[in-house]
Write an enzyme that holds these catalytic residues in place. Structure first.
Site, mmCIF file in Angstrom:
data_model
loop_
_atom_site.group_PDB
_atom_site.id
_atom_site.type_symbol
_atom_site.label_atom_id
_atom_site.label_comp_id
_atom_site.label_asym_id
_atom_site.label_seq_id
_atom_site.Cartn_x
_atom_site.Cartn_y
_atom_site.Cartn_z
ATOM 1 N N PHE A 183 0.855 -1.179 0.000
ATOM 2 C CA PHE A 183 0.000 0.000 0.000
ATOM 3 C C PHE A 183 0.898 1.239 0.000
ATOM 4 O O PHE A 183 1.866 1.297 0.759
ATOM 5 C CB PHE A 183 -0.944 0.006 1.207
ATOM 6 C CG PHE A 183 -1.943 1.115 1.118
ATOM 7 C CD1 PHE A 183 -3.018 1.020 0.245
ATOM 8 C CD2 PHE A 183 -1.780 2.269 1.853
ATOM 9 C CE1 PHE A 183 -3.923 2.055 0.119
ATOM 10 C CE2 PHE A 183 -2.690 3.318 1.732
ATOM 11 C CZ PHE A 183 -3.762 3.206 0.872
ATOM 12 N N ASP B 238 1.108 -4.697 8.772
ATOM 13 C CA ASP B 238 -0.014 -3.797 8.540
ATOM 14 C C ASP B 238 -1.248 -4.697 8.395
ATOM 15 O O ASP B 238 -1.354 -5.488 7.446
ATOM 16 C CB ASP B 238 0.234 -2.968 7.269
ATOM 17 C CG ASP B 238 -0.878 -1.954 7.004
ATOM 18 O OD1 ASP B 238 -2.002 -2.160 7.480
ATOM 19 O OD2 ASP B 238 -0.616 -0.966 6.286
ATOM 20 N N TYR C 159 -11.423 1.804 10.006
ATOM 21 C CA TYR C 159 -12.588 2.279 9.227
ATOM 22 C C TYR C 159 -12.998 1.300 8.130
ATOM 23 O O TYR C 159 -13.951 1.551 7.406
ATOM 24 C CB TYR C 159 -12.345 3.670 8.628
ATOM 25 C CG TYR C 159 -11.039 3.865 7.883
ATOM 26 C CD1 TYR C 159 -10.849 3.353 6.614
ATOM 27 C CD2 TYR C 159 -10.005 4.586 8.466
ATOM 28 C CE1 TYR C 159 -9.662 3.551 5.932
ATOM 29 C CE2 TYR C 159 -8.808 4.798 7.798
ATOM 30 C CZ TYR C 159 -8.630 4.273 6.531
ATOM 31 O OH TYR C 159 -7.447 4.467 5.862
ATOM 32 N N LYS C 160 -12.261 0.183 8.008
ATOM 33 C CA LYS C 160 -12.626 -0.796 6.985
ATOM 34 C C LYS C 160 -13.564 -1.831 7.627
ATOM 35 O O LYS C 160 -14.710 -1.535 7.891
ATOM 36 C CB LYS C 160 -11.362 -1.437 6.419
ATOM 37 C CG LYS C 160 -10.427 -0.430 5.759
ATOM 38 C CD LYS C 160 -9.167 -1.121 5.276
ATOM 39 C CE LYS C 160 -8.141 -0.128 4.761
ATOM 40 N NZ LYS C 160 -8.545 0.535 3.528
ATOM 41 N N ARG D 231 -12.323 -3.879 -7.379
ATOM 42 C CA ARG D 231 -12.294 -4.580 -6.079
ATOM 43 C C ARG D 231 -13.703 -4.710 -5.526
ATOM 44 O O ARG D 231 -14.494 -3.778 -5.565
ATOM 45 C CB ARG D 231 -11.503 -3.767 -5.047
ATOM 46 C CG ARG D 231 -10.051 -3.832 -5.120
ATOM 47 C CD ARG D 231 -9.384 -3.316 -3.841
ATOM 48 N NE ARG D 231 -10.009 -2.120 -3.256
ATOM 49 C CZ ARG D 231 -9.535 -1.510 -2.182
ATOM 50 N NH1 ARG D 231 -8.480 -1.978 -1.548
ATOM 51 N NH2 ARG D 231 -10.122 -0.437 -1.701
HETATM 52 C C1 LIG Z 1 -2.822 -1.554 3.826
HETATM 53 C C2 LIG Z 1 -3.181 -0.153 4.175
HETATM 54 N N1 LIG Z 1 -2.412 0.533 5.029
HETATM 55 C C3 LIG Z 1 -2.718 1.812 5.363
HETATM 56 C C4 LIG Z 1 -3.821 2.437 4.826
HETATM 57 C C5 LIG Z 1 -4.154 3.884 5.063
HETATM 58 O O1 LIG Z 1 -3.944 4.327 6.283
HETATM 59 P P1 LIG Z 1 -4.417 5.769 6.776
HETATM 60 O O2 LIG Z 1 -5.486 5.503 7.785
HETATM 61 O O3 LIG Z 1 -3.217 6.370 7.358
HETATM 62 O O4 LIG Z 1 -4.963 6.536 5.619
HETATM 63 C C6 LIG Z 1 -4.649 1.738 3.959
HETATM 64 C C7 LIG Z 1 -5.841 2.417 3.399
HETATM 65 O O5 LIG Z 1 -6.573 1.940 2.605
HETATM 66 C C8 LIG Z 1 -4.318 0.428 3.616
HETATM 67 O O6 LIG Z 1 -5.073 -0.254 2.749
#
Ligand SMILES: Cc1ncc(COP(=O)(O)O)c(C=O)c1O
Length: 417
Positions: A131, A202, A227-228, A376
């Protein structure tokens, strides 16, 4: 004549929904019955409990008690209390997870904190195509700590081979944001440990979608979004995890006052708090935390094995139906077919991916698009029904057969895809 669907039918999907042990959880969500929402891997929907909890904070906590709320309603402890609620979803002990800031910031905080003390090792290994924020944060860290951090971003297949005696830290996303391919978290962690390196996971596309066991893998560090699949709301605060035996060793990268041992002593000098609390930099955003607090209710008492089983059943069904019914249209599956290597979303590649997604949205089916050509679809077992999968594929067939993606209104690119 319609394409074969392996004995599956809409009526069979309705039966599967009737027998689904998770079916009742759908009632926890605020959903528009006219829309099939397959984007919970990007932004989970509002829950009734989250709405109630935010309303309560507005009307009865902040609105009435003002600053007394920090003590009276325990706002000050929310980062730790929310961390404790997320902990069982990632195989961690309650005290080892804390909530606050964004995933990007938490990734920076933990990677920087770890690399402060990593000499003589300087290498940070990650995957090209990770990401973007993970890559950018690590590139920034290498710029900030020249000579102490050297980034090795390598193709996925070369990650294992890149972990060597110079490597201090490996930073990987457990479920890939585009392809949904998973790493074997325990296996990769063990391989890194064998070579004297630590791993920062992550978990943004894993938490709340499939069981994660950081504890038994002896994973070192982790961060993730709420938030996912956790449905905490747009920009909801993220979490971070540090293995207990590392906590005292890791000096925080941001020595903020709320990570101090005694913030209300107002000392001139910094002394880190014990445990993961030292990584809390500043004042927590209570409204965002309240929404997450409410949203996590739907996970109370949830059987993560049942969640995973339904997630795989939904993604299997979607892959099978798309391949059976959309075969002439050139969609290429990029998600692993093998269930154990798959997260909870499914992606296909198509040169007209953007227009296809826009046309689907116009038909009441929300998925998303990731440049340059990935469509997706997220499958969230707490509210997605088997019949939704069936109906979503029907809509996809109509979009493709009717070349609806080619309409002018579906070709205009918006800022957020
Ligand atoms: C794997 C991954 N890491 C980090 C993030 C984003 O993090 P942030 O909350 O800092 O925008 C996302 C966002 O979609 C993501 O898919």
């Amino acid at each position: 004549m319609s394409a074969p669907t392996g004995g599956m039918s809409r009526a069979r999907c309705v039966e599967l929904d009737r027998a689904d042990p998770l079916a009742s959880r759908r009632g926890a969500f605020v959903l528009d019955e006219g829309r099939i929402y397959l984007d919970g891997n990007s932004l989970g929907p509002l829950t009734h409990a989250a709405r109630r909890r935010v309303q309560e904070v507005l009307d009865h906590e902040w609105g009435r008690d003002l600053i007394a709320g920090w003590n009276l309603h325990g706002w000050i402890d929310l980062p730790a209390r929310l961390g404790a609620r997320i902990a069982p979803l990632i195989g961690a002990a309650a005290a080892d997870v804390v909530v606050g800031d964004s995933t990007s910031v938490n990734l920076f905080k933990l990677a920087a904190s770890f690399m402060r003390d990593a000499a003589p090792r300087t290498r940070v290994v990650t995957e090209l195509g990770n990401f973007p924020t993970d890559l950018y944060v690590l590139q920034g860290l290498a710029d900030l700590m020249p000579g102490r951090v050297e980034l090795a971003a390598v193709p996925r297949g070369d990650v294992a081979g890149a972990i060597d005696e110079r490597t201090a830290l490996v930073v990987l996303t457990h479920v890939h944001y585009k392809t949904a391919e998973t790493y074997d978290l325990a296996e990769v962690t063990a391989a890194a440990h064998e070579r004297g390196a630590a791993v920062l996971w992550d978990l943004s596309h894993s938490v709340g979608a499939l069981p994660v066991d950081l504890g038994s893998a002896r994973a070192d560090l982790a961060v993730g979004c709420t938030y996912k699949y956790l449905n905490g709301g747009p920009g909801a605060p993220a979490f971070l995890y540090v293995r207990p035996d590392l906590q005292a060793r890791l000096e925080p990268a941001i020595a903020g006052w709320l990570g101090h041992e005694a913030p209300f002593a107002f000392d001139d000098d910094y002394r880190p708090a014990a445990g993961v609390a030292r990584h809390c930099a500043g004042t927590p955003g209570i409204l965002g935390m309240a929404a997450l607090d409410g949203a996590l209710e739907v996970f109370d008492g949830l059987d993560l094995i049942a969640l995973r089983a339904k997630s795989l059943a939904l993604t299997d069904l979607f892959i099978g139906l798309v391949e059976a019914r959309c075969a002439p249209h050139g969609l290429e599956l990029v998600t692993p077919r093998e269930p154990a290597r798959r997260g909870s979303h499914v992606s296909f590649r198509h040169p007209e991916g953007y227009g296809i997604i826009q046309a689907l949205i116009a038909r009441g089916v929300t998925g998303d698009f990731r440049a340059p050509d990935v469509l997706r679809f997220g499958f969230t077992p707490l509210y997605t029904r088997y019949v939704d999968v069936w109906d979503a594929v029907e809509a996809l067939v109509a979009v493709l057969d009717g070349r609806e993606w080619s309409r002018t209104e579906h070709r205009h690119r918006r800022t957020v895809t």
